[in-house]
Design an enzyme around this catalytic site. Sequence first.
Site, PDB file in Angstrom:
ATOM      1  N   ARG A 300       1.415  -2.293  -1.381  1.00  0.00           N
ATOM      2  CA  ARG A 300       0.825  -3.423  -2.106  1.00  0.00           C
ATOM      3  C   ARG A 300       1.277  -3.335  -3.559  1.00  0.00           C
ATOM      4  O   ARG A 300       0.695  -2.593  -4.341  1.00  0.00           O
ATOM      5  CB  ARG A 300      -0.700  -3.343  -2.043  1.00  0.00           C
ATOM      6  CG  ARG A 300      -1.297  -3.515  -0.656  1.00  0.00           C
ATOM      7  CD  ARG A 300      -2.795  -3.303  -0.746  1.00  0.00           C
ATOM      8  NE  ARG A 300      -3.516  -3.806   0.404  1.00  0.00           N
ATOM      9  CZ  ARG A 300      -3.959  -3.035   1.408  1.00  0.00           C
ATOM     10  NH1 ARG A 300      -3.722  -1.744   1.399  1.00  0.00           N
ATOM     11  NH2 ARG A 300      -4.623  -3.572   2.412  1.00  0.00           N
ATOM     12  N   ARG A 336       5.617  -5.284  -0.063  1.00  0.00           N
ATOM     13  CA  ARG A 336       5.131  -6.658  -0.103  1.00  0.00           C
ATOM     14  C   ARG A 336       5.238  -7.196  -1.523  1.00  0.00           C
ATOM     15  O   ARG A 336       4.897  -6.490  -2.480  1.00  0.00           O
ATOM     16  CB  ARG A 336       3.670  -6.671   0.352  1.00  0.00           C
ATOM     17  CG  ARG A 336       3.061  -8.046   0.307  1.00  0.00           C
ATOM     18  CD  ARG A 336       1.690  -8.050   0.912  1.00  0.00           C
ATOM     19  NE  ARG A 336       0.699  -7.476   0.010  1.00  0.00           N
ATOM     20  CZ  ARG A 336      -0.564  -7.290   0.344  1.00  0.00           C
ATOM     21  NH1 ARG A 336      -0.973  -7.587   1.563  1.00  0.00           N
ATOM     22  NH2 ARG A 336      -1.416  -6.794  -0.514  1.00  0.00           N
ATOM     23  N   GLU A 434      -1.531 -13.760   8.175  1.00  0.00           N
ATOM     24  CA  GLU A 434      -2.932 -13.546   7.783  1.00  0.00           C
ATOM     25  C   GLU A 434      -3.706 -14.846   7.640  1.00  0.00           C
ATOM     26  O   GLU A 434      -4.809 -14.857   7.088  1.00  0.00           O
ATOM     27  CB  GLU A 434      -3.040 -12.653   6.543  1.00  0.00           C
ATOM     28  CG  GLU A 434      -2.037 -12.905   5.458  1.00  0.00           C
ATOM     29  CD  GLU A 434      -2.064 -11.835   4.364  1.00  0.00           C
ATOM     30  OE1 GLU A 434      -2.843 -10.889   4.418  1.00  0.00           O
ATOM     31  OE2 GLU A 434      -1.266 -11.986   3.423  1.00  0.00           O
ATOM     32  N   ASN A 457      -7.273  -8.100   7.495  1.00  0.00           N
ATOM     33  CA  ASN A 457      -8.345  -8.301   6.507  1.00  0.00           C
ATOM     34  C   ASN A 457      -8.464  -9.784   6.177  1.00  0.00           C
ATOM     35  O   ASN A 457      -9.554 -10.353   6.155  1.00  0.00           O
ATOM     36  CB  ASN A 457      -8.056  -7.541   5.216  1.00  0.00           C
ATOM     37  CG  ASN A 457      -7.799  -6.073   5.457  1.00  0.00           C
ATOM     38  OD1 ASN A 457      -8.225  -5.529   6.463  1.00  0.00           O
ATOM     39  ND2 ASN A 457      -7.096  -5.429   4.548  1.00  0.00           N
ATOM     40  N   ASP A 458      -7.311 -10.389   5.905  1.00  0.00           N
ATOM     41  CA  ASP A 458      -7.333 -11.808   5.569  1.00  0.00           C
ATOM     42  C   ASP A 458      -7.430 -12.688   6.812  1.00  0.00           C
ATOM     43  O   ASP A 458      -8.069 -13.732   6.780  1.00  0.00           O
ATOM     44  CB  ASP A 458      -6.088 -12.179   4.750  1.00  0.00           C
ATOM     45  CG  ASP A 458      -6.285 -11.855   3.281  1.00  0.00           C
ATOM     46  OD1 ASP A 458      -7.396 -12.095   2.767  1.00  0.00           O
ATOM     47  OD2 ASP A 458      -5.345 -11.348   2.647  1.00  0.00           O
ATOM     48  N   ARG A 468     -14.243 -11.856   2.614  1.00  0.00           N
ATOM     49  CA  ARG A 468     -14.112 -10.424   2.921  1.00  0.00           C
ATOM     50  C   ARG A 468     -14.792  -9.533   1.892  1.00  0.00           C
ATOM     51  O   ARG A 468     -15.068  -8.364   2.157  1.00  0.00           O
ATOM     52  CB  ARG A 468     -12.633 -10.051   3.045  1.00  0.00           C
ATOM     53  CG  ARG A 468     -11.848 -10.219   1.780  1.00  0.00           C
ATOM     54  CD  ARG A 468     -10.358 -10.094   2.032  1.00  0.00           C
ATOM     55  NE  ARG A 468      -9.865  -8.755   1.757  1.00  0.00           N
ATOM     56  CZ  ARG A 468      -8.572  -8.415   1.772  1.00  0.00           C
ATOM     57  NH1 ARG A 468      -7.657  -9.307   2.101  1.00  0.00           N
ATOM     58  NH2 ARG A 468      -8.202  -7.195   1.500  1.00  0.00           N
TER      59      ARG A 468
HETATM   60  C1  PEP Z   1      -4.642  -7.872   4.989  1.00  0.00           C
HETATM   61  O1  PEP Z   1      -5.005  -8.964   4.535  1.00  0.00           O
HETATM   62  O2  PEP Z   1      -5.012  -7.418   6.098  1.00  0.00           O
HETATM   63  C2  PEP Z   1      -3.739  -7.001   4.229  1.00  0.00           C
HETATM   64  C3  PEP Z   1      -3.216  -5.925   4.751  1.00  0.00           C
HETATM   65  O3  PEP Z   1      -3.517  -7.329   2.936  1.00  0.00           O
HETATM   66  P1  PEP Z   1      -4.591  -7.123   1.762  1.00  0.00           P
HETATM   67  O4  PEP Z   1      -5.708  -6.275   2.284  1.00  0.00           O
HETATM   68  O5  PEP Z   1      -3.862  -6.471   0.654  1.00  0.00           O
HETATM   69  O6  PEP Z   1      -4.994  -8.534   1.464  1.00  0.00           O
HETATM   70 MG    MG Z   2      -4.029  -9.816   2.838  1.00  0.00          MG
END
Ligand code: PEP
Ligand code: MG
Length: 602
Positions: A300, A336, A434, A457-458, A468
């Site tokens: 990240r 990323r 995502e 996560n997204d 989230r």
């Molecule tokens: C996600 O969204 O699952 C992801 C890996 O990116 P981040 O948690 O940095 O948004």
């Molecule tokens: Mg994400």
Amino acid sequence: MTLVLSGVPASAGIVIGPVHLLRWEVPEVVPRTVEAHEVDAEIARLHAACDQAIERLRAVRDRVEEHAGAEEAAIFDVQISICGDADLRSSVETLIRQGFAAEKAFDLVLLEWREHFGRSTNALMRERVSDLLDVQIRVLSLLLDLPDHDPVGLPKGSNAILLTHDLTPSLTVQFDRDAIAAIATDAGTGTSHVAILARSLGLPAVVGLRDATARLEPGTVAIVDGTHGLLIFNPSEERIAEYRERARVEQEEARALQRYARAESVTVDGVRITLRANVDMPDEAAAGATSGAEGVGLMRTEFLVVGRAAMPDEDEQYEAYSRVLRAFAPHPVVIRTYDIGGDKLPVGGFPHEANPFLGWRAIRMCLDEPELFRTQLRALLRAAVHGDLKIMLPLIVSVAEVRQARALMNEAAAELVARGVPHRADVPLGVMIETPAAVLTADALAKETAFFSIGTNDLVQYTLAVDRGNIQLVNRFTALHPAVLRLIKRTQDDGAAAGIEVSVCGEMASQPLMAFALLGLGIRQLSVAPRSVAAVKHLIRTVRASAAAAAMALALDAGTAEDAEKILKSRLLAELRHGGEAADGLLALVDSHIVPDQADTH
Ligand code: PEP
Ligand code: MG
């Protein structure tokens, strides 16, 4: 009396130590007026407070420079100049002359400046808003004679627990990693940036404690149980002894798991799984490379921007990316592009938005700021000569974004050719899946991209319309909802049909039950926190992919996340029981309930 608060387990581990409370919020200023004969003294008080703040900021800057570097320290130079700004001071003086007390006058002027800077169309001006806020808090605390909450000056080895409402970028760079051993916050959830940061730093953390900062008594000793999401104030001697023992057992288990780090990650029925690590800070690359991961599945890059006054330039980025690539060579490293916005590192330069998660973030911001984006792309293409780089785009909702990004990547390559700088122009470009939009157009995206990585996560957030980062919704945030499971499956199927790699890099993959679910959905590539690599490998080596698939066939048809979880759990436990004694640790992990006791006081 002992007080047990339960929150969200954000980063595993146990720490017993003194609590360092950091109240970093604008203090309430009660209106107060001054008489004409008091004005001079009040003005003197203002200047003294500003000067004292400058002195303090110089100490912070020097310490941050020593620990983190000159770039991270620069933000404090900005704040020093704000405190010394003649216009600012004279505006406050004017209000004091009108009869306002120094603190009220300062508060009003800072409020006005923040409003004004925040509305600016100039990004540099907007970047100053968070600095103004920090200055407002610092100077008002001095004027109101409030306790000094800076995490500066804690003796090294304090083993302190940093307790704060939320961890902002500027607080993050300030705290001393030799003094702070654990983090506890009122705000946040397991997938919010404070949790990701704690895991990246390897610090045990509990988040989402709601009102812990309000309930603390000064001088308190506490236990952070990051594994179960507990913060225990004033523990009894017996409880401390119990937790010392738990900490010892946890460390022993982690050591025992290390034997799986080097093992091949293959299921009992012979299915090979590629297991990579999520590495967010270049500093962790060397340690991450020994975790047993076959490369990096997600870096990240927004963490390079943590607490900074300005974005890192091309050379600095090139150095950071090269370090990670070299540490993991010859394995692939997926980096990323900036995913700034939402709750992630809201650098002051970004406009205040009513709906940040639906706002100007990630790829949207990068495409609208081509200069900033091309700088990052140039740094990436240059670093690519040091290893097996893959570039990944976040928050994609359409093929058009990929095309635009590719055009900018080509421009970046052309700029490097013109400059005669060594680089690679053929770096594979992939996308994060995502959003439901990305899943539903995965077939089209697959034609124009080299790989998919599912960001659960997204994906959970945007599919279930559940923020989230909202602690209120934490029980509703689940990747086992049938809608999410179906979207993951569809992505995997479309990616496989197009012959491109599909991996999962969201937090979900780090938990044994979820990793089992993903195997069942056909996922063959996972990227997890470095500390979870050995445990996930252990899980992979203990289960059959065919059993996971059979369990998932049932879970996909379950009407609810709860039913899906029950099915997966009972099937996984059955698999683990076959795994014999070696699987006991995993059994405990899957079988345990997160919070042993919801009661507040004991
Ligand atoms: C996600 O969204 O699952 C992801 C890996 O990116 P981040 O948690 O940095 O948004
Ligand atoms: Mg994400």
